[in-house]
Design an enzyme around this catalytic site. Structure first.
Site, PDB file in Angstrom:
ATOM      1  N   GLY A   1       0.943  -1.243   0.092  1.00  0.00           N
ATOM      2  CA  GLY A   1      -0.146  -0.192  -0.115  1.00  0.00           C
ATOM      3  C   GLY A   1       0.775   1.487  -0.095  1.00  0.00           C
ATOM      4  N   THR A   2       1.878   1.155   0.644  1.00  0.00           N
ATOM      5  CA  THR A   2       2.640   2.479   1.154  1.00  0.00           C
ATOM      6  C   THR A   2       3.041   2.980  -0.539  1.00  0.00           C
ATOM      7  OG1 THR A   2       3.075   2.120   3.246  1.00  0.00           O
ATOM      8  CG2 THR A   2       4.809   3.013   2.276  1.00  0.00           C
TER       9      THR A   2
ATOM     10  N   ASN B   1      -7.392   4.095   9.163  1.00  0.00           N
ATOM     11  CA  ASN B   1      -6.716   2.785   9.416  1.00  0.00           C
ATOM     12  C   ASN B   1      -7.274   2.631  11.209  1.00  0.00           C
ATOM     13  OD1 ASN B   1      -5.106   4.587   9.050  1.00  0.00           O
ATOM     14  ND2 ASN B   1      -3.853   3.952  10.525  1.00  0.00           N
TER      15      ASN B   1
ATOM     16  N   GLN C   1      -7.187   0.005   3.858  1.00  0.00           N
ATOM     17  CA  GLN C   1      -8.404  -0.201   4.353  1.00  0.00           C
ATOM     18  C   GLN C   1      -9.304  -0.800   4.660  1.00  0.00           C
ATOM     19  OE1 GLN C   1      -7.677  -1.715   6.933  1.00  0.00           O
ATOM     20  NE2 GLN C   1      -5.761  -0.787   7.285  1.00  0.00           N
TER      21      GLN C   1
ATOM     22  N   SER D   1      -3.776  -3.321  -0.796  1.00  0.00           N
ATOM     23  CA  SER D   1      -2.783  -3.955   0.056  1.00  0.00           C
ATOM     24  C   SER D   1      -2.930  -5.213   0.177  1.00  0.00           C
ATOM     25  CB  SER D   1      -2.232  -3.222   1.005  1.00  0.00           C
ATOM     26  OG  SER D   1      -1.043  -3.443   2.180  1.00  0.00           O
TER      27      SER D   1
ATOM     28  N   THR E   1      11.891  -6.636 -11.773  1.00  0.00           N
ATOM     29  CA  THR E   1      11.153  -7.395 -12.202  1.00  0.00           C
ATOM     30  C   THR E   1       9.418  -7.716 -10.658  1.00  0.00           C
ATOM     31  OG1 THR E   1      13.786  -8.223 -12.904  1.00  0.00           O
ATOM     32  CG2 THR E   1      11.539 -10.107 -11.853  1.00  0.00           C
TER      33      THR E   1
ATOM     34  N   CYS F   1       5.716   4.897  18.708  1.00  0.00           N
ATOM     35  CA  CYS F   1       6.997   5.550  19.785  1.00  0.00           C
ATOM     36  C   CYS F   1       7.972   6.576  18.940  1.00  0.00           C
ATOM     37  CB  CYS F   1       7.844   4.180  19.988  1.00  0.00           C
ATOM     38  SG  CYS F   1       8.280   4.434  21.377  1.00  0.00           S
TER      39      CYS F   1
HETATM   40  N1  PLP Z   1      -3.156   3.343   3.944  1.00  0.00           N
HETATM   41  C1  PLP Z   1      -3.363   2.873   5.137  1.00  0.00           C
HETATM   42  C2  PLP Z   1      -4.728   3.394   5.506  1.00  0.00           C
HETATM   43  C3  PLP Z   1      -2.676   1.432   5.502  1.00  0.00           C
HETATM   44  O1  PLP Z   1      -3.621   0.906   7.029  1.00  0.00           O
HETATM   45  C4  PLP Z   1      -1.819   1.026   5.795  1.00  0.00           C
HETATM   46  C5  PLP Z   1      -0.773   0.552   6.662  1.00  0.00           C
HETATM   47  O2  PLP Z   1      -1.266   0.318   7.440  1.00  0.00           O
HETATM   48  C6  PLP Z   1      -1.115   1.570   4.759  1.00  0.00           C
HETATM   49  C7  PLP Z   1      -1.627   2.844   3.404  1.00  0.00           C
HETATM   50  C8  PLP Z   1       0.224   1.026   3.761  1.00  0.00           C
HETATM   51  O3  PLP Z   1       0.395  -0.443   3.603  1.00  0.00           O
HETATM   52  P1  PLP Z   1       0.839  -1.145   2.969  1.00  0.00           P
HETATM   53  O4  PLP Z   1       1.281  -2.279   5.242  1.00  0.00           O
HETATM   54  O5  PLP Z   1       0.938  -3.227   2.266  1.00  0.00           O
HETATM   55  O6  PLP Z   1       2.397  -0.796   2.469  1.00  0.00           O
END
Ligand code: PLP
Length: 382
Positions: free
Chosen positions: A69-70, A154, A182, A202, A240, A327
């Site tokens: 997702g990131t 999230n 989410q 994700s 890849t 943290c």
């Molecule tokens: N976006 C949201 C709303 C998320 O909750 C998360 C992960 O917690 C991400 C993006 C990032 O996804 P990933 O962990 O696959 O990089």
């Protein structure tokens, strides 16, 4: 062990494990290789892409496999901004986002800001509802390229009204990126029919593998590649392909979509059961319950009791949950999402997030509901 931290990650589904294991054994080839081993990997990748497209209601050619997702969020935000700037360099380019986005989105926006792109965050109210009037005003500013907004939060599970946000974007001529990480697997998504231009998904949030994700970019949407060096994913994501990860993601999305109509109401009933029980504890406050939410998520705080203390006590009792706190330099920073909702810092530090997944049972929920009151009492007595 009772696992109630599905918004952090979910256990992979047995069908996902089996499909990935088959792919790693028989489909180990490089999907760009011309020989038969490579072509076998390519066929697995194509099938996975079709599975994802069918589950997400879009054209398979619009899907780009990423490492999660990131990366999908970063690719959409950087890729859309870079492409738009290249096509029409203009003074004062802007990106609009919200104050409760995941760090994946806020971090990408912050790095654009360092490159001179103005980024604006729209606030939410005490129930996590987006200020749509402020959004409309910001979208009207000249130079606004992109709006990035999440489908489901999230931490609180609060859903943003993507149709209304999309309508505002459409009227302003601004592209919309939806972080659907989410929401995917929990709510039906028909991306082609949605007002979005881009969407991020994700794998590990929906019983797929970690390190597997997707960016959906609507046909014709501008998108400059973020990393260079290969022509994979139709030149949109060099490197890849991780065939086994894509296979696992395809399988997970197929399973989640097939089971959604029965699992969503079941999860909502379990979440509401847990919420009903925990809300009885003195000093309890549920966050975001006044808004529509994804069915599996509960954010709740107990006055005077640090979330971290309860998390550790629950862990010792075999229950996995999380807090919204991060943290930082040895001290606990309160959840930025709850702070943005106007929750005082001390209360935000008290928050716990319970996020359910498909194997949770009523008996587990009742066990956790019985565990919490004495733990909160012990915490307050310290
Ligand atoms: N976006 C949201 C709303 C998320 O909750 C998360 C992960 O917690 C991400 C993006 C990032 O996804 P990933 O962990 O696959 O990089």
């Amino acid at each position: 062990m009772i696992y109630l931290d599905a918004n952090a990650t979910t256990p992979p589904h047995p069908r996902v494990l089996a499909a990935m294991s088959r792919a790693l054994e028989a489909g180990f080839g490089n999907a760009s290789s011309v020989h038969s081993v490579g072509q076998r990997a390519r066929a697995l990748l194509d099938t996975a892409r079709e599975q994802c497209a069918s589950a997400l209601g879009c054209d398979a050619r619009e899907l780009i496999f990423t490492s999660g997702g990131t990366e999908a969020d970063a690719l959409a935000i950087h890729g859309a901004a870079a492409a738009a700037l290249k096509a029409a360099p203009r003074a004062g380019p802007r990106v609009v986002t919200t104050s409760v986005e995941h760090p994946a989105v806020l971090g990408a926006c912050a790095s654009l800001a360092r490159l001179g792109v103005e980024t604006v965050r729209i606030g939410v109210d005490g129930e996590g509802r987006l200020d749509l009037a402020a959004l409309q005003a910001e979208l009207a500013h000249p130079g606004t390229l992109l709006c990035a907004a999440m489908a489901a939060n999230n931490e609180t599970g609060v859903l943003f009204p993507i149709d209304r946000i999309g309508e505002l974007c459409r009227r302003a001529g601004v592209a919309l990126h939806v972080d659907a990480v989410q929401a995917a697997g929990k709510l039906p998504l028909r991306l082609s029919d949605s007002p979005a231009t881009y969407a991020a998904v994700s794998g590990h949030k929906l019983r797929g593998p970690q390190g597997a994700g997707l960016l959906w970019a609507r046909r014709g949407a501008p998108l400059a590649p973020f990393q260079q060096g290969g022509h994979q994913e139709k030149g949109r994501r060099a490197g890849t392909e991780n065939v086994a990860a894509a296979v696992g993601l395809g399988e997970a999305l197929e399973v989640a979509t097939a089971e959604m109509s029965s699992s969503s109401p079941r999860l909502a009933a379990l979440r509401d059961r847990l919420q009903g029980a925990l809300a009885q504890i003195e000093g309890a406050q549920v966050h975001g319950a006044g808004s529509p939410r994804v069915p599996n998520t509960l954010s709740i705080s107990f006055a005077g009791c640090e979330g971290e203390t309860l998390l550790v006590a629950l862990d010792l009792a075999g229950v996995c949950v999380s807090t919204g706190s991060a943290c930082s330099a040895g001290s606990l920073e309160p959840s930025p999402v709850l702070l943005a909702m106007g929750v005082p810092a001390e209360r935000a530090r008290a928050a716990l997030r319970f996020s359910l997944w498909s194997n949770n049972t009523e008996a587990e929920i009742d066990q956790v509901a019985a565990l919490l009151p004495p733990l909160v009492a012990r915490c307050l007595a310290r």
